[in-house]
Design a protein around this motif. Structure first.
Motif, PDB file in Angstrom:
ATOM      1  N   ALA A   1      49.052  37.252  38.903  1.00 16.84           N
ATOM      2  CA  ALA A   1      49.897  37.321  38.007  1.00 16.84           C
ATOM      3  C   ALA A   1      50.747  38.533  37.948  1.00 16.84           C
ATOM      4  O   ALA A   1      51.915  38.618  37.732  1.00 16.84           O
ATOM      5  N   LEU A   2      50.204  39.604  38.558  1.00 15.88           N
ATOM      6  CA  LEU A   2      50.906  40.754  38.929  1.00 15.88           C
ATOM      7  C   LEU A   2      51.722  40.884  39.980  1.00 15.88           C
ATOM      8  O   LEU A   2      52.246  41.657  40.471  1.00 15.88           O
ATOM      9  N   GLY A   3      51.241  39.948  41.112  1.00 14.74           N
ATOM     10  CA  GLY A   3      51.960  39.941  42.519  1.00 14.74           C
ATOM     11  C   GLY A   3      51.472  40.685  43.263  1.00 14.74           C
ATOM     12  O   GLY A   3      51.910  41.560  44.083  1.00 14.74           O
ATOM     13  N   LEU A   4      50.071  41.233  43.045  1.00 12.96           N
ATOM     14  CA  LEU A   4      49.380  42.295  43.668  1.00 12.96           C
ATOM     15  C   LEU A   4      48.277  41.638  44.341  1.00 12.96           C
ATOM     16  O   LEU A   4      47.777  40.605  44.123  1.00 12.96           O
ATOM     17  N   GLU A   5      47.819  42.580  45.540  1.00 17.88           N
ATOM     18  CA  GLU A   5      46.451  42.173  46.191  1.00 17.88           C
ATOM     19  C   GLU A   5      45.227  42.912  45.763  1.00 17.88           C
ATOM     20  O   GLU A   5      45.472  44.097  45.321  1.00 17.88           O
ATOM     21  N   VAL A   6      44.162  42.492  45.190  1.00 16.84           N
ATOM     22  CA  VAL A   6      43.049  42.914  44.778  1.00 16.84           C
ATOM     23  C   VAL A   6      41.725  42.910  45.449  1.00 16.84           C
ATOM     24  O   VAL A   6      41.655  41.766  46.060  1.00 16.84           O
ATOM     25  N   SER A   7      41.301  43.949  45.866  1.00 11.62           N
ATOM     26  CA  SER A   7      39.879  43.841  46.539  1.00 11.62           C
ATOM     27  C   SER A   7      38.781  44.302  45.631  1.00 11.62           C
ATOM     28  O   SER A   7      39.050  45.345  44.848  1.00 11.62           O
ATOM     29  N   PHE A   8      37.633  44.010  45.890  1.00 13.23           N
ATOM     30  CA  PHE A   8      36.428  44.464  45.036  1.00 13.23           C
ATOM     31  C   PHE A   8      35.199  44.519  45.775  1.00 13.23           C
ATOM     32  O   PHE A   8      35.067  43.890  46.855  1.00 13.23           O
ATOM     33  N   ALA A   9      34.437  45.400  45.443  1.00  9.73           N
ATOM     34  CA  ALA A   9      33.190  45.766  45.879  1.00  9.73           C
ATOM     35  C   ALA A   9      31.961  45.660  45.177  1.00  9.73           C
ATOM     36  O   ALA A   9      32.191  46.189  43.982  1.00  9.73           O
ATOM     37  N   TRP A  10      30.913  44.970  45.253  1.00  8.62           N
ATOM     38  CA  TRP A  10      29.851  44.925  44.526  1.00  8.62           C
ATOM     39  C   TRP A  10      28.840  46.263  44.607  1.00  8.62           C
ATOM     40  O   TRP A  10      28.507  46.333  45.681  1.00  8.62           O
ATOM     41  N   LEU A  11      28.602  46.989  43.883  1.00 10.57           N
ATOM     42  CA  LEU A  11      27.892  48.436  43.965  1.00 10.57           C
ATOM     43  C   LEU A  11      26.643  48.252  43.403  1.00 10.57           C
ATOM     44  O   LEU A  11      26.471  48.452  42.100  1.00 10.57           O
ATOM     45  N   GLY A  12      25.501  47.926  44.172  1.00  4.10           N
ATOM     46  CA  GLY A  12      24.301  47.768  43.282  1.00  4.10           C
ATOM     47  C   GLY A  12      23.990  49.100  42.984  1.00  4.10           C
ATOM     48  O   GLY A  12      23.847  49.948  43.501  1.00  4.10           O
ATOM     49  N   PRO A  22      35.133  37.548  39.975  1.00  4.27           N
ATOM     50  CA  PRO A  22      36.129  37.450  40.817  1.00  4.27           C
ATOM     51  C   PRO A  22      37.267  36.462  40.809  1.00  4.27           C
ATOM     52  O   PRO A  22      38.282  36.797  41.230  1.00  4.27           O
ATOM     53  N   VAL A  23      36.838  35.284  39.969  1.00  2.00           N
ATOM     54  CA  VAL A  23      38.033  34.508  39.900  1.00  2.00           C
ATOM     55  C   VAL A  23      38.955  35.112  38.793  1.00  2.00           C
ATOM     56  O   VAL A  23      40.163  35.109  38.765  1.00  2.00           O
ATOM     57  N   ALA A  24      38.549  35.752  37.663  1.00  2.00           N
ATOM     58  CA  ALA A  24      39.431  36.399  36.923  1.00  2.00           C
ATOM     59  C   ALA A  24      40.213  37.536  37.206  1.00  2.00           C
ATOM     60  O   ALA A  24      41.220  37.664  37.059  1.00  2.00           O
ATOM     61  N   LEU A  25      39.606  38.334  38.265  1.00  3.07           N
ATOM     62  CA  LEU A  25      40.544  39.411  39.059  1.00  3.07           C
ATOM     63  C   LEU A  25      41.671  38.800  40.001  1.00  3.07           C
ATOM     64  O   LEU A  25      42.621  39.356  39.841  1.00  3.07           O
ATOM     65  N   ASP A  26      41.143  37.740  40.684  1.00  4.62           N
ATOM     66  CA  ASP A  26      42.139  36.823  41.387  1.00  4.62           C
ATOM     67  C   ASP A  26      43.351  36.465  40.439  1.00  4.62           C
ATOM     68  O   ASP A  26      44.471  36.805  40.986  1.00  4.62           O
TER      69      ASP A  26
END
Length: 227
Positions: free
Chosen positions: A29-40, A20-24
């Motif tokens: 850096a791209l000026g975008l928002e990112v959301s992520f979901a953990w898919l078990g 999550p830190v790496a994605l943020d």
């Protein structure tokens, strides 16, 4: 930008805290928002749910709860030409998925999961790479070289299994090509050429984020998802 993190989440796993830190960092850096979901993997019976996302990262910490579901997710991402990154366990499963479903080796397996599999494509390393950093040599002209340059670089590992040298030749002439090796010539990354982004690494680029550093592999993956 929505990214699926495929694997069985645990805060005790360093990589799961780092991703999550790496994605943020990359989103900022791209000026975008990112959301992520953990898919078990145990609940990922229908891989078509991945169509709701822009990319998929098959994360470290295997064996997964459901081996077949993990392979099906990788296959979906590959066939849909969605950006894919597999690190450590995700890389190992990428190799098996491609060997089974593209190259026609249904017995290909991982000895950590099935010690008696007919084709031990991924087997125990002669020397385990647990909590160590070692030099990686990008393959000239390969994806890692294009992202990171062709100079030797140090990368972090936490793995005890990798591509069995006995079977490395089955990928010769296929779309899945060697992208990096260690100093002894052992394969440490492979990429599916001709795709938006499809890369598996035995090393863990996400860990760079824990020391405040962006990694070119993660940056390229997120850029592909954003595109």
């Amino acid at each position: 930008m929505r990214i699926a993190l495929i694997g069985d989440h645990s805060e005790e796993v360093t990589a799961h805290r780092a991703i999550p830190v790496a994605l943020d960092m990359e989103a900022a850096a791209l000026g975008l928002e990112v959301s992520f979901a953990w898919l078990g993997t145990a609940r990922l019976d229908d891989p078509s749910v991945l169509a709701e996302y822009d990319a998929g990262w098959v994360v470290p910490a295997s064996p997964y709860a459901d081996f077949d579901n993990a392979l099906a997710a990788i296959r979906y991402l590959r066939e849909a030409d969605m950006p894919f990154l597999g690190t450590c366990g995700g890389y190992q499963h990428m190799l098996v998925e491609y060997a089974r479903n593209v190259l026609g080796y249904p017995a290909a397996g991982i000895t950590e999961i099935d010690p008696t599999c007919g084709m031990p494509l991924v087997s125990a390393l002669t020397c385990a790479l647990v909590e160590v950093s070692e030099p990686v040599l990008p393959e000239p002209g390969g994806l890692v070289a294009r992202l990171c340059g062709e100079a030797q670089q140090d990368e972090s590992y936490r793995c005890s299994f990798g591509l069995n040298p006995k079977y490395a030749g089955i990928f010769d002439g296929s779309g899945l090509r060697v992208a990096a090796r260690d100093r002894d010539g052992a394969v440490r990354a492979m990429a599916l050429e001709g795709r938006r982004f499809f890369l598996g690494t035995a090393f863990r680029p996400e860990r760079a984020a824990l020391v405040g550093r962006r990694h070119p592999v993660v940056a390229a993956f997120v850029a592909a998802a954003a595109a």
